[in-house]
Design a protein around this motif. Sequence first.
Motif, short mmCIF file in Angstrom:
data_model
loop_
_atom_site.label_atom_id
_atom_site.label_comp_id
_atom_site.label_asym_id
_atom_site.label_seq_id
_atom_site.Cartn_x
_atom_site.Cartn_y
_atom_site.Cartn_z
N UNK A 183 12.15 0.68 5.62
CA UNK A 183 11.78 2.00 6.11
C UNK A 183 12.68 3.09 5.55
N UNK A 184 13.96 2.83 5.52
CA UNK A 184 14.92 3.88 5.16
C UNK A 184 15.13 4.02 3.65
N UNK A 185 14.94 2.94 2.89
CA UNK A 185 15.23 2.99 1.46
C UNK A 185 14.38 4.01 0.68
N UNK B 261 5.18 5.83 -0.27
CA UNK B 261 5.34 4.94 0.89
C UNK B 261 5.57 5.69 2.18
N UNK B 262 6.06 6.94 2.09
CA UNK B 262 6.29 7.74 3.28
C UNK B 262 4.99 8.23 3.91
N UNK B 263 3.89 8.13 3.19
CA UNK B 263 2.59 8.57 3.71
C UNK B 263 1.84 7.45 4.41
N UNK B 264 2.37 6.24 4.38
CA UNK B 264 1.71 5.09 4.99
C UNK B 264 2.29 4.87 6.39
N UNK B 265 1.45 4.79 7.44
CA UNK B 265 1.97 4.52 8.79
C UNK B 265 2.75 3.22 8.84
N UNK B 266 3.88 3.26 9.52
CA UNK B 266 4.74 2.09 9.57
C UNK B 266 4.10 0.87 10.20
#
Length: 280
Positions: A154-156, A112-117
Amino acid sequence: MREPVSFRVFRWVVVLVLGAFTLVPLYVLLSSSLKPLGEVQGEFRWWPEHPTFRPFVDIWSTVPLARYFANSLVVCLVATLFSVLIAIFAAYAVSRYRFRGRSLFSGAVLSTQMIPGILFLLPLFLIFVNLDKTLGTTVFYQTRVGLIVMYMTFSLPFAIWMLAGYLDGIPRDLDEAARVDGCSAVGALFRVVLPAARPGVVAVAVYAFMTAWGEILFASQMTNTETRTLSIGLQSYSTQINVYWNQVMAASLVVSLPIVLVFLLLQRYLVAGLTAGAVK
């Protein structure tokens, strides 16, 4: 082996250049906040000709900055609290137990960190609007609750991933000793494991708070005049008639204080947590 003089000079030059890039904008920010509006809009001067603290007083009446400050504080603190709490249980399960789908879950969290917010904006918008329609009241869209849930998404993932890596470095013998002494799994987590993992927990909490505090895109679309946060509220100093630059600078300094204080107070834990979490 002594350090070459040329390398020492080069190092100091790099430090001075980087320091100038950091300190000069901060000085301009501070000096502009101490100038009357006409002086800020005129020819640039490094030192205020007529220093005044009036902008620091006017920032609270020109726009409802206190309300924006309260909204940001509530949203960021609650989102941080729930993110850390959920991440602790999830990371402990990933680190200590072997279950079906464990690798898939860890990979999904990290991916999920590789997907733009920005790609999450429309789906979350539709989910919140439809949930409110189903409930028959406004609970998620343009509310603090919706913003808290959004910031947690976002943070989890990062919090779970980093805490799991940190907990992997804590010997499992501590858990077993606590279980022998009569603690349950949850008791061993809170009484033995968490005290040893304090730097990692603090690092995750600071990351979650800073991520929510400075977020702009989602706050601009998911808030209204009553739930607006500081990052969006600062735009209110710009009107169709004028831009209150001195008040913008003063407000920017004021809203930066919580982050600076948090970082200074928890710097030792933050560095230790990030370092250990990255290595494990």
